[in-house]
Motif scaffolding. Structure first.
Motif, PDB file in Angstrom:
ATOM      1  N   GLY A 228     -10.570 -21.261  -1.991  1.00  0.00           N
ATOM      2  CA  GLY A 228     -11.714 -21.821  -1.321  1.00  0.00           C
ATOM      3  C   GLY A 228     -13.139 -20.987  -1.630  1.00  0.00           C
ATOM      4  N   PRO A 229     -14.293 -21.365  -1.132  1.00  0.00           N
ATOM      5  CA  PRO A 229     -15.211 -20.237  -1.072  1.00  0.00           C
ATOM      6  C   PRO A 229     -14.944 -18.853  -0.642  1.00  0.00           C
ATOM      7  CG  PRO A 229     -16.076 -22.381  -0.209  1.00  0.00           C
ATOM      8  CD  PRO A 229     -14.584 -22.172  -0.339  1.00  0.00           C
ATOM      9  N   LEU A 230     -15.391 -18.001  -1.498  1.00  0.00           N
ATOM     10  CA  LEU A 230     -15.203 -16.416  -1.310  1.00  0.00           C
ATOM     11  C   LEU A 230     -13.619 -16.162  -1.329  1.00  0.00           C
ATOM     12  CD1 LEU A 230     -17.793 -15.652   1.541  1.00  0.00           C
ATOM     13  CD2 LEU A 230     -17.992 -15.296  -1.047  1.00  0.00           C
ATOM     14  N   GLU A 231     -12.898 -16.848  -1.965  1.00  0.00           N
ATOM     15  CA  GLU A 231     -11.396 -16.663  -2.095  1.00  0.00           C
ATOM     16  C   GLU A 231     -11.071 -16.649  -3.514  1.00  0.00           C
ATOM     17  OE1 GLU A 231     -10.089 -19.034   1.893  1.00  0.00           O
ATOM     18  OE2 GLU A 231      -9.458 -19.770  -0.126  1.00  0.00           O
ATOM     19  N   ILE A 232     -10.164 -15.919  -4.014  1.00  0.00           N
ATOM     20  CA  ILE A 232      -9.485 -15.612  -5.267  1.00  0.00           C
ATOM     21  C   ILE A 232      -8.028 -16.083  -5.328  1.00  0.00           C
ATOM     22  CG2 ILE A 232     -11.172 -13.996  -6.138  1.00  0.00           C
ATOM     23  CD1 ILE A 232      -9.175 -11.879  -5.718  1.00  0.00           C
ATOM     24  N   ARG A 233      -7.482 -16.606  -6.337  1.00  0.00           N
ATOM     25  CA  ARG A 233      -6.038 -16.827  -6.527  1.00  0.00           C
ATOM     26  C   ARG A 233      -5.709 -15.783  -7.337  1.00  0.00           C
ATOM     27  NH1 ARG A 233      -4.421 -22.877  -7.213  1.00  0.00           N
ATOM     28  NH2 ARG A 233      -4.941 -22.575  -9.344  1.00  0.00           N
ATOM     29  N   VAL A 234      -4.514 -15.132  -6.954  1.00  0.00           N
ATOM     30  CA  VAL A 234      -3.971 -13.972  -7.693  1.00  0.00           C
ATOM     31  C   VAL A 234      -2.642 -14.355  -8.038  1.00  0.00           C
ATOM     32  CG1 VAL A 234      -3.291 -11.790  -7.327  1.00  0.00           C
ATOM     33  CG2 VAL A 234      -5.439 -12.465  -6.313  1.00  0.00           C
ATOM     34  N   LYS A 235      -2.268 -14.072  -9.257  1.00  0.00           N
ATOM     35  CA  LYS A 235      -0.928 -14.020  -9.810  1.00  0.00           C
ATOM     36  C   LYS A 235      -0.336 -12.500  -9.540  1.00  0.00           C
ATOM     37  CE  LYS A 235       2.097 -14.563 -13.934  1.00  0.00           C
ATOM     38  NZ  LYS A 235       2.056 -14.761 -15.378  1.00  0.00           N
ATOM     39  N   VAL A 236       0.782 -12.748  -8.678  1.00  0.00           N
ATOM     40  CA  VAL A 236       1.294 -11.335  -8.166  1.00  0.00           C
ATOM     41  C   VAL A 236       2.265 -10.862  -9.419  1.00  0.00           C
ATOM     42  CG1 VAL A 236       2.777 -10.315  -6.314  1.00  0.00           C
ATOM     43  CG2 VAL A 236       1.252 -12.137  -5.810  1.00  0.00           C
ATOM     44  N   VAL A 237       1.943  -9.340  -9.439  1.00  0.00           N
ATOM     45  CA  VAL A 237       2.815  -8.890 -10.573  1.00  0.00           C
ATOM     46  C   VAL A 237       3.959  -8.052  -9.881  1.00  0.00           C
ATOM     47  CG1 VAL A 237       2.732  -7.076 -12.399  1.00  0.00           C
ATOM     48  CG2 VAL A 237       0.808  -8.656 -12.345  1.00  0.00           C
ATOM     49  N   SER A 238       3.509  -7.180  -8.910  1.00  0.00           N
ATOM     50  CA  SER A 238       4.364  -6.436  -8.272  1.00  0.00           C
ATOM     51  C   SER A 238       4.138  -6.586  -6.715  1.00  0.00           C
ATOM     52  CB  SER A 238       4.416  -4.952  -8.820  1.00  0.00           C
ATOM     53  OG  SER A 238       4.728  -4.899 -10.217  1.00  0.00           O
ATOM     54  N   THR A 239       5.177  -6.279  -5.912  1.00  0.00           N
ATOM     55  CA  THR A 239       4.892  -6.086  -4.570  1.00  0.00           C
ATOM     56  C   THR A 239       6.219  -5.401  -3.993  1.00  0.00           C
ATOM     57  OG1 THR A 239       4.726  -7.540  -2.376  1.00  0.00           O
ATOM     58  CG2 THR A 239       6.213  -8.396  -3.925  1.00  0.00           C
ATOM     59  N   SER A 240       5.863  -4.434  -2.951  1.00  0.00           N
ATOM     60  CA  SER A 240       6.853  -3.630  -2.449  1.00  0.00           C
ATOM     61  C   SER A 240       6.818  -4.117  -0.978  1.00  0.00           C
ATOM     62  CB  SER A 240       6.079  -2.032  -2.559  1.00  0.00           C
ATOM     63  OG  SER A 240       4.853  -1.990  -2.193  1.00  0.00           O
ATOM     64  N   VAL A 241       8.171  -3.843  -0.610  1.00  0.00           N
ATOM     65  CA  VAL A 241       8.638  -4.182   0.953  1.00  0.00           C
ATOM     66  C   VAL A 241       8.125  -3.226   1.684  1.00  0.00           C
ATOM     67  CG1 VAL A 241      10.440  -4.822   2.344  1.00  0.00           C
ATOM     68  CG2 VAL A 241      10.439  -5.425  -0.180  1.00  0.00           C
ATOM     69  N   CYS A 242       7.362  -3.363   2.671  1.00  0.00           N
ATOM     70  CA  CYS A 242       6.959  -2.501   3.709  1.00  0.00           C
ATOM     71  C   CYS A 242       7.605  -2.793   5.106  1.00  0.00           C
ATOM     72  CB  CYS A 242       5.377  -2.565   4.066  1.00  0.00           C
ATOM     73  SG  CYS A 242       4.637  -1.483   5.308  1.00  0.00           S
ATOM     74  N   ARG A 243       7.788  -1.600   5.816  1.00  0.00           N
ATOM     75  CA  ARG A 243       8.496  -1.760   7.150  1.00  0.00           C
ATOM     76  C   ARG A 243       8.048  -2.813   7.982  1.00  0.00           C
ATOM     77  NH1 ARG A 243      13.742  -0.394   8.902  1.00  0.00           N
ATOM     78  NH2 ARG A 243      13.159   1.536   7.662  1.00  0.00           N
ATOM     79  N   SER A 244       6.814  -2.937   7.783  1.00  0.00           N
ATOM     80  CA  SER A 244       6.183  -3.953   8.797  1.00  0.00           C
ATOM     81  C   SER A 244       6.280  -5.463   8.307  1.00  0.00           C
ATOM     82  CB  SER A 244       4.630  -3.791   8.722  1.00  0.00           C
ATOM     83  OG  SER A 244       3.962  -4.020   7.617  1.00  0.00           O
ATOM     84  N   ASP A 245       6.517  -5.692   7.122  1.00  0.00           N
ATOM     85  CA  ASP A 245       7.298  -6.891   6.634  1.00  0.00           C
ATOM     86  C   ASP A 245       8.563  -7.311   7.426  1.00  0.00           C
ATOM     87  OD1 ASP A 245       5.189  -7.328   4.749  1.00  0.00           O
ATOM     88  OD2 ASP A 245       6.072  -6.006   3.315  1.00  0.00           O
ATOM     89  N   VAL A 246       9.586  -6.188   7.305  1.00  0.00           N
ATOM     90  CA  VAL A 246      10.748  -6.415   7.768  1.00  0.00           C
ATOM     91  C   VAL A 246      10.604  -6.734   9.707  1.00  0.00           C
ATOM     92  CG1 VAL A 246      12.931  -5.297   8.238  1.00  0.00           C
ATOM     93  CG2 VAL A 246      11.778  -5.066   6.060  1.00  0.00           C
ATOM     94  N   SER A 247       9.876  -5.883   9.893  1.00  0.00           N
ATOM     95  CA  SER A 247       9.900  -5.897  11.519  1.00  0.00           C
ATOM     96  C   SER A 247       9.327  -7.319  11.992  1.00  0.00           C
ATOM     97  CB  SER A 247       8.642  -4.794  12.175  1.00  0.00           C
ATOM     98  OG  SER A 247       9.240  -3.634  11.832  1.00  0.00           O
ATOM     99  N   ALA A 248       8.097  -7.897  11.242  1.00  0.00           N
ATOM    100  CA  ALA A 248       7.336  -9.201  11.368  1.00  0.00           C
ATOM    101  C   ALA A 248       8.676 -10.210  11.123  1.00  0.00           C
ATOM    102  CB  ALA A 248       6.473  -9.256  10.649  1.00  0.00           C
TER     103      ALA A 248
END
Length: 384
Positions: free
Chosen positions: A39-59
């Protein structure tokens, strides 16, 4: 439309794979999701790499927001801009970016103050939607799939606000620099920006995960003379040394409270203490471990339970200071580029914090490793 054919102008909706959580703690399921145009002021990103953070697991495990499922987690990521929305002037297709879980609008009270990174427009998003219109950009068969921290990088493609992305150079390794979008930066900034660790000082760090080890290397770079690491995992002793830890304490091996041991080691208390566990009980212990008169305790961890901090007033009356730190006080767009440069110039360690490289299809294994405390950071490679 297939994900790989999404380079069109103006952007259209695409489909791609995403690891979707259908309920708290349930294994992630690979699903075909539809990703809306930015949408306006947004970008779409092709994710290349993502790491797993402890907060991801907790949530992911938390039952506090059962209505926010199905949901796509992940926030510590790097990628390539695939499409730009209206009014976006900073990015163009092909740019390499880091996603960030708090943004910087550069116009609100906090952004212009120079004192805070708590952007009032693009702050920490807790409702599973986009900041702009309070809607999702993901769906499965027409039904919404919720976001996490307005990033949701456990998907081949994602949409983020342009204020929640930071441009990086094309030569920076994407599968390592992604750690700077959360954990490593949080630790470095807690020591440099929030505590302002001084040369020759004593430092104690509770929890030697990615964040705690980053605090250690930051303290070392500032010239701290004693850096004490506290962790119940004995394997962290050797890892800690590589990041500057000079002394190691395993509380399970003690016959007395750990704060008493620390006080003896530091002649009355450390100059700085850092809570990197996510346990409010440890916050109190960290506060008791620092020095009267000038001791500073910084809490970085996000507690899974009991969010209230309890401490005797005398610890504050005696001159100790307790501070909180979100993302190390860094303003993402203003400050992160300098950290990326430090990494590129080998001034800070990042690579040594990656213990596992895992293909996207095996993302549940990464969650298991985090739950079993058998990793620091697992980097998920989206193309594998």
């Amino acid at each position: 439309m297939a994900a790989d054919a999404a380079f069109s102008s103006p952007p259209a909706a695409i489909t791609c794979r995403a690891a979707v959580a259908w309920g708290p703690g349930q294994p992630l399921v690979m699903e075909e999701v539809e990703v809306a145009p930015p949408g306006p002021l947004e970008i779409r990103v092709k994710v290349v790499s993502t790491s797993v953070c402890r907060s991801d697991v907790s949530a992911w495990q938390s039952k506090a927001q059962p209505d926010l499922f199905p949901r796509i987690f992940g926030h510590e990521a790097s990628g390539v801009v695939e499409g730009v929305g209206e009014e976006v002037t900073e990015f163009q297709v092909g740019d390499h970016v880091l996603t960030v879980f708090i943004g910087e609008c550069k116009s609100c009270k906090h952004c212009i103050s120079g004192k805070s990174n708590m952007c009032q427009k693009l702050g920490l998003e807790r409702k599973g939607v986009m900041h702009s219109d309070q809607k999702t950009r993901f769906s499965i068969k027409g039904k919404p799939v919720y976001h996490y921290c307005a990033v949701s990088s456990f998907s081949e493609y994602t949409v983020v606000h342009s204020g929640c992305a930071v441009k990086v150079g094309l030569t920076v390794p994407m599968d390592r620099v992604c750690l700077l979008s959360c954990g490593v930066s949080a630790g470095l900034g807690a020591a440099w920006n929030v505590a302002d660790v001084s040369e020759g000082s004593s430092v104690v760090i509770f929890g030697l995960g990615t964040v705690g080890l980053s605090v250690a290397q930051a303290a070392k770079l500032r010239g701290a003379s004693k850096i004490i690491g506290v962790d119940t995992n004995p394997e962290k002793q050797e890892k800690g040394k590589a990041f500057g830890v000079t002394d190691f304490i395993n509380p399970n091996e003690l016959s007395e409270p750990v704060q008493q041991v620390i006080k003896r080691m530091t002649d009355g208390g450390a100059d700085y203490s850092f809570e990197c566990v996510g346990d409010t009980g440890v916050v109190s212990t960290a506060l008791q471990s620092c020095s009267d008169g000038w001791g500073v305790t910084v809490t970085l961890g996000v507690p899974k339970a009991k969010p209230e901090v309890s401490a005797h007033y005398a610890f504050l009356l005696s001159g100790r200071t307790l501070k909180g730190s979100l993302f190390g006080g860094w303003r993402p767009k203003s400050d992160l580029p300098s950290l990326v440069d430090k990494y590129a110039d080998k001034e800070i360690q990042v690579d040594g914090l990656v213990t596992h490289d895992i293909p996207f299809g095996d993302i549940n294994h990464a969650l298991e490793l985090m739950l079993e405390n058998k990793c620091l950071r697992c980097v998920i490679h989206m193309s594998q």
